[in-house]
Enzyme design. Structure first.
Site, PDB file in Angstrom:
ATOM      1  N   PRO A  10       0.782  -1.233   0.000  1.00  0.00           N
ATOM      2  CA  PRO A  10       0.000   0.000   0.000  1.00  0.00           C
ATOM      3  C   PRO A  10       0.821   1.294   0.000  1.00  0.00           C
ATOM      4  CG  PRO A  10      -0.215  -1.157   2.100  1.00  0.00           C
ATOM      5  CD  PRO A  10       0.461  -2.089   1.141  1.00  0.00           C
ATOM      6  N   ASN A  11       0.327   2.228  -0.769  1.00  0.00           N
ATOM      7  CA  ASN A  11       0.859   3.601  -0.867  1.00  0.00           C
ATOM      8  C   ASN A  11       2.162   3.714  -1.651  1.00  0.00           C
ATOM      9  OD1 ASN A  11      -1.256   4.844   0.760  1.00  0.00           O
ATOM     10  ND2 ASN A  11      -0.359   3.704   2.456  1.00  0.00           N
ATOM     11  N   ARG A  18       4.210  10.912  -1.915  1.00  0.00           N
ATOM     12  CA  ARG A  18       4.155  10.671  -0.471  1.00  0.00           C
ATOM     13  C   ARG A  18       5.498  10.971   0.190  1.00  0.00           C
ATOM     14  NH1 ARG A  18       4.821   4.298   1.143  1.00  0.00           N
ATOM     15  NH2 ARG A  18       4.075   5.087   3.130  1.00  0.00           N
ATOM     16  N   TYR A  23      10.865   9.027   1.234  1.00  0.00           N
ATOM     17  CA  TYR A  23      10.861   8.036   0.148  1.00  0.00           C
ATOM     18  C   TYR A  23      11.448   8.550  -1.174  1.00  0.00           C
ATOM     19  CZ  TYR A  23       7.838   5.600   3.432  1.00  0.00           C
ATOM     20  OH  TYR A  23       7.342   4.989   4.550  1.00  0.00           O
ATOM     21  N   ASN A  74       7.960  -5.761  -0.910  1.00  0.00           N
ATOM     22  CA  ASN A  74       7.937  -4.617   0.001  1.00  0.00           C
ATOM     23  C   ASN A  74       6.490  -4.513   0.456  1.00  0.00           C
ATOM     24  OD1 ASN A  74       7.841  -2.245   1.370  1.00  0.00           O
ATOM     25  ND2 ASN A  74       8.981  -1.041  -0.145  1.00  0.00           N
ATOM     26  N   ALA A  77       3.151  -0.852   4.781  1.00  0.00           N
ATOM     27  CA  ALA A  77       2.616  -0.842   6.151  1.00  0.00           C
ATOM     28  C   ALA A  77       2.213  -2.229   6.640  1.00  0.00           C
ATOM     29  CB  ALA A  77       1.424   0.109   6.235  1.00  0.00           C
ATOM     30  N   GLU A  98      12.791  -9.524   1.470  1.00  0.00           N
ATOM     31  CA  GLU A  98      11.978  -8.381   1.910  1.00  0.00           C
ATOM     32  C   GLU A  98      12.773  -7.096   1.658  1.00  0.00           C
ATOM     33  OE1 GLU A  98      11.477  -8.589   6.147  1.00  0.00           O
ATOM     34  OE2 GLU A  98      10.266  -6.762   6.260  1.00  0.00           O
ATOM     35  N   HIS A 100      12.707  -2.713   1.910  1.00  0.00           N
ATOM     36  CA  HIS A 100      12.095  -1.442   2.324  1.00  0.00           C
ATOM     37  C   HIS A 100      12.963  -0.312   1.806  1.00  0.00           C
ATOM     38  CE1 HIS A 100       9.314  -3.522   4.901  1.00  0.00           C
ATOM     39  NE2 HIS A 100      10.324  -4.272   5.288  1.00  0.00           N
ATOM     40  N   ARG A 107      13.344   4.503  12.364  1.00  0.00           N
ATOM     41  CA  ARG A 107      12.167   5.371  12.344  1.00  0.00           C
ATOM     42  C   ARG A 107      11.340   5.137  13.623  1.00  0.00           C
ATOM     43  NH1 ARG A 107       9.348   4.812   6.671  1.00  0.00           N
ATOM     44  NH2 ARG A 107       8.163   6.556   7.544  1.00  0.00           N
TER      45      ARG A 107
HETATM   46  C1  DQA Z   1       8.219   0.954   3.725  1.00  0.00           C
HETATM   47  C2  DQA Z   1       8.354   1.156   5.248  1.00  0.00           C
HETATM   48  C3  DQA Z   1       7.023   0.925   5.942  1.00  0.00           C
HETATM   49  O1  DQA Z   1       7.161   1.122   7.349  1.00  0.00           O
HETATM   50  C4  DQA Z   1       5.989   1.906   5.424  1.00  0.00           C
HETATM   51  O2  DQA Z   1       4.737   1.645   6.016  1.00  0.00           O
HETATM   52  C5  DQA Z   1       5.901   1.930   3.937  1.00  0.00           C
HETATM   53  C6  DQA Z   1       7.116   1.794   3.134  1.00  0.00           C
HETATM   54  C7  DQA Z   1       9.523   1.318   2.970  1.00  0.00           C
HETATM   55  O3  DQA Z   1       9.642   0.937   1.813  1.00  0.00           O
HETATM   56  O4  DQA Z   1      10.393   1.990   3.524  1.00  0.00           O
HETATM   57  O5  DQA Z   1       4.824   2.157   3.383  1.00  0.00           O
HETATM   58  O6  DQA Z   1       7.962  -0.426   3.488  1.00  0.00           O
END
Ligand code: DQA
Length: 140
Positions: A10-11, A18, A23, A74, A77, A98, A100, A107
């Protein structure tokens, strides 16, 4: 040729919009482009999927069974909340990396725990788009 499924949660479709301080300013299309180019140069076949919905991500992981050689995910959230995604990865049993973009360990407290890390063979964080390239290397 090895087939790798890349899943973004998501997002991540809002990359570039965002929280650019966290990011970056590059867009989701830029990320897709960078993963595709890296895959071609490494001789890997990739399918890249993004969803804002937990169940759709579970469905996609299940579809990978018998169709892909590995998963790069990835979960965004859902990393910090989703037993369902963890269980789907365990059920399918494919080698999984995985990724990120940000460094989840430096964080907020709630980002430090990852359900996905309980299964993933490797976790790469804080390296931006480069993290996906490094994840592809895992499958060479
Ligand atoms: C994320 C880190 C997560 O905590 C966050 O909710 C994201 C992006 C990252 O790519 O840094 O949406 O996965």
């Amino acid at each position: 040729m090895k087939k790798i499924l890349v899943i973004n949660g998501p997002n991540l479709n809002f990359l570039g919009i965002r929280e650019p301080d966290i990011y970056g300013k590059s867009t989701y299309a830029d990320l897709v482009d960078s993963i595709n180019k890296a895959a071609v140069s490494k001789g890997l076949e990739v399918e890249i999927y993004q969803s804002n919905h937990e169940g759709c991500i579970v469905d996609k992981i299940q579809e990978a069974y018998n169709h892909f050689d590995g998963i790069i995910i990835n979960p965004a959230a859902y990393t910090h909340t989703s037993v369902a995604i963890l269980d789907a990865l365990k059920a399918v049993g494919l080698p999984t990396v995985e990724v990120h973009l940000s460094d989840i360990n430096s964080r907020e407290e709630f980002r430090k725990f990852s359900y996905i890390s309980l299964y993933a063979a490797k976790t790469i964080c804080g390296k931006g788009f480069e993290g996906y390239t490094e994840a592809l290397d895992f499958f060479l």
